[in-house]
Design a protein around this motif. Structure first.
Motif, short mmCIF file in Angstrom:
data_model
loop_
_atom_site.label_atom_id
_atom_site.label_comp_id
_atom_site.label_asym_id
_atom_site.label_seq_id
_atom_site.Cartn_x
_atom_site.Cartn_y
_atom_site.Cartn_z
N ILE A 122 0.84 -1.20 0.00
CA ILE A 122 0.00 0.00 0.00
C ILE A 122 0.88 1.26 0.00
CG2 ILE A 122 -1.64 1.36 1.36
CD1 ILE A 122 -2.88 -1.27 2.28
N GLY A 123 1.91 1.26 0.84
CA GLY A 123 2.81 2.41 0.88
C GLY A 123 3.54 2.61 -0.44
N ILE A 126 0.98 4.02 -2.92
CA ILE A 126 0.66 5.42 -2.63
C ILE A 126 1.81 6.33 -3.10
CG2 ILE A 126 0.37 7.09 -0.75
CD1 ILE A 126 -1.18 4.96 0.77
N PHE A 127 3.02 5.90 -2.84
CA PHE A 127 4.20 6.65 -3.25
C PHE A 127 4.20 6.82 -4.77
CE2 PHE A 127 8.17 7.86 -1.03
CZ PHE A 127 8.87 8.42 -2.09
N PHE A 128 3.91 5.73 -5.49
CA PHE A 128 3.92 5.77 -6.96
C PHE A 128 2.78 6.64 -7.49
CE2 PHE A 128 2.56 4.23 -11.10
CZ PHE A 128 3.75 4.19 -11.81
N VAL A 129 1.58 6.43 -6.96
CA VAL A 129 0.41 7.18 -7.44
C VAL A 129 0.59 8.67 -7.18
CG1 VAL A 129 -2.06 7.58 -7.05
CG2 VAL A 129 -1.18 5.24 -7.22
N THR A 130 1.15 9.02 -6.03
CA THR A 130 1.40 10.43 -5.74
C THR A 130 2.37 11.04 -6.74
OG1 THR A 130 1.03 10.04 -3.37
CG2 THR A 130 2.21 12.04 -3.98
N GLU A 131 3.40 10.28 -7.08
CA GLU A 131 4.43 10.80 -7.99
C GLU A 131 3.94 10.84 -9.44
OE1 GLU A 131 9.15 9.94 -9.08
OE2 GLU A 131 8.07 8.68 -7.64
N TYR A 132 3.12 9.88 -9.84
CA TYR A 132 2.70 9.78 -11.24
C TYR A 132 1.18 9.92 -11.40
CZ TYR A 132 7.40 7.89 -11.94
OH TYR A 132 8.75 7.71 -11.97
N TRP A 133 0.58 10.79 -10.57
CA TRP A 133 -0.87 10.93 -10.59
C TRP A 133 -1.41 11.32 -11.96
CZ3 TRP A 133 -5.12 9.30 -8.89
CH2 TRP A 133 -6.31 10.02 -9.04
N PHE A 157 -1.77 -2.80 -9.61
CA PHE A 157 -0.33 -2.69 -9.40
C PHE A 157 0.45 -3.88 -9.93
CE2 PHE A 157 -2.06 -4.80 -5.68
CZ PHE A 157 -1.20 -5.87 -5.50
N THR A 158 -0.24 -4.92 -10.40
CA THR A 158 0.46 -6.13 -10.82
C THR A 158 1.24 -5.93 -12.11
OG1 THR A 158 -1.53 -6.89 -12.00
CG2 THR A 158 -1.21 -7.64 -9.73
N GLN A 159 0.99 -4.83 -12.81
CA GLN A 159 1.74 -4.56 -14.04
C GLN A 159 2.87 -3.56 -13.79
OE1 GLN A 159 -0.55 -4.19 -17.75
NE2 GLN A 159 -2.40 -4.37 -16.52
N GLY A 160 3.17 -3.30 -12.55
CA GLY A 160 4.21 -2.34 -12.22
C GLY A 160 3.61 -1.16 -11.48
N GLY A 161 4.47 -0.30 -10.98
CA GLY A 161 3.97 0.88 -10.31
C GLY A 161 4.07 0.82 -8.80
N LEU A 162 5.19 0.30 -8.29
CA LEU A 162 5.46 0.29 -6.85
C LEU A 162 6.82 0.93 -6.64
CD1 LEU A 162 4.37 -3.35 -5.88
CD2 LEU A 162 3.01 -1.26 -5.72
N GLY A 170 6.31 2.26 4.55
CA GLY A 170 5.05 1.67 5.00
C GLY A 170 5.27 0.42 5.82
N GLY A 171 6.24 -0.41 5.38
CA GLY A 171 6.54 -1.64 6.11
C GLY A 171 7.13 -1.38 7.49
#
Length: 355
Positions: A122-123, A126-133, A157-162, A170-171
């Motif tokens: 999740i973290g 969120i990091f990826f979505v924030t950067e590449y919104w 997210f299974t196609q990338g984007g973490l 987050g961990g």
């Protein structure tokens, strides 16, 4: 590059596998049978929270996510997602092995790993979505925001984007909360998690190579790799005018391989250091060393990556900025632990306040 490895049929014997289908029934049966066997053997049922978490996570995947990513041939098994799963499994077995050697409750480690992986992903997302919104959100032809389509794209997210740093942050936060609530030795547990995280990163970066993401800058070195047409690297080169012909792809630095190699090396270094007398006497040093070395390696690898733009006018990517902060925190922790007279037992017991 191989984004899709194979497909899983979405029906079996004429019945749906995903959604409210066979998959959910099998998952529920596994949970119930495992507890029935546990009661038969020990006349009691324990670790219900672990089973509830597994059932909840599996149900969300089976009912609300997998049906929406199905293709004509069934559920695609992406190279990235597959490597992510392998990374989690190998990291889990390494943590379990180290927990046994350190005398840490394996049952608690099981639950810790599950919650850490969930909120780590999740973290990272969120990091990826924030950067590449701007790339994630979906709009219609009139420019109106499409919330449902955007949400599904966020979840896919299974196609990338973490982003690894998002996963680490987050961990760590999740693990810290879990360990405090369950009276686990915090620094000692983080010390066994650090090599496992490095191992997971190493395997996960192989998934990045299969997916074609996290690529490097154009390179003429003998070990540079050329991705196929319509790959993320090709799209980047066309958009930024690096190629004049749309059917030409330039070779790039295999930064995924660089990252994987360094993470494998880091895992080995941490395992070795953790066995030395100096590190055994100072709990938390393995974690601090991971923070320092991973940040250093990530900072320099970012120099030859071109898929991230400078962040807030710093001239450095967001990962480089986080690397500096994370590395400095690791240095501070390392110095503090080395100067502390005695590590003692950092177990926090919620009933007695620790000891």
């Amino acid at each position: 590059m191989r984004q899709t490895l194979f497909h899983i049929p979405d029906t079996l014997f004429g019945l749906p596998v995903f959604g409210w289908g066979l998959g959910l029934a099998v998952l529920l049966a596994i949970v119930l049978l495992s507890h029935a066997w546990q009661y038969f053997k020990h006349r009691k049922i324990t670790d219900v929270g672990h089973s509830v978490a597994m059932l909840a996570i599996g149900s969300v995947l089976l009912v609300f996510i997998l049906p929406y990513i199905a293709e004509e041939d069934g559920i695609p098994i992406r190279g990235y997602g597959f490597c992510l799963l392998v990374a989690v499994l190998f990291a889990f077995f390494l943590v379990r092995h180290l927990a046994i050697k350190q005398g840490i409750s394996v049952e608690k480690v099981y639950s810790l790993c599950i919650w850490t992986v969930v909120f780590g992903i999740i973290g990272a997302r969120i990091f990826f979505v924030t950067e590449y919104w701007e790339d994630i959100r979906r709009v219609d032809e009139a420019g109106r925001f499409l919330p449902v389509e955007s949400l599904l794209n966020v979840l896919n997210f299974t196609q990338g984007g973490l982003v690894v740093f998002g996963s680490i942050i987050g961990g760590i936060l999740t693990a810290l909360i879990f360990m405090r609530l369950n009276g686990m030795p915090i620094l000692r547990t983080f010390d066994i998690m650090a090599p496992a995280v490095a191992l997971g990163i190493a395997i996960g970066r192989i998934g990045c190579l299969l997916n074609g993401c996290c690529f490097g800058s154009v390179s003429n070195t003998s070990w540079a790799i050329t991705f196929p047409l319509d790959s993320p690297a090709h799209h980047y080169q066309v958009v930024h005018g690096l190629v004049l012909e749309p059917l030409v792809v330039l070779p790039v630095h295999p930064t995924q391989i660089y990252s994987s190699f360094l993470a494998f090396l880091l895992c080995g270094v941490l395992l070795f250091l953790g066995r030395t007398e100096f590190y055994r006497q100072r709990e938390g040093l393995v974690l601090a060393t991971f923070m320092m070395l991973y940040s250093l390696g990530r900072f320099f690898i970012e120099i030859v990556r071109t898929d991230e733009a400078p962040f807030f006018g710093t001239g450095m990517t967001i990962s480089q900025n986080v690397s500096i902060a994370f590395g400095l925190a690791g240095i501070a922790l390392f110095v503090y632990l080395c100067n502390r007279k005695s590590t003692g037992d950092d177990t926090v017991n919620p009933r007695n306040g620790g000891r």
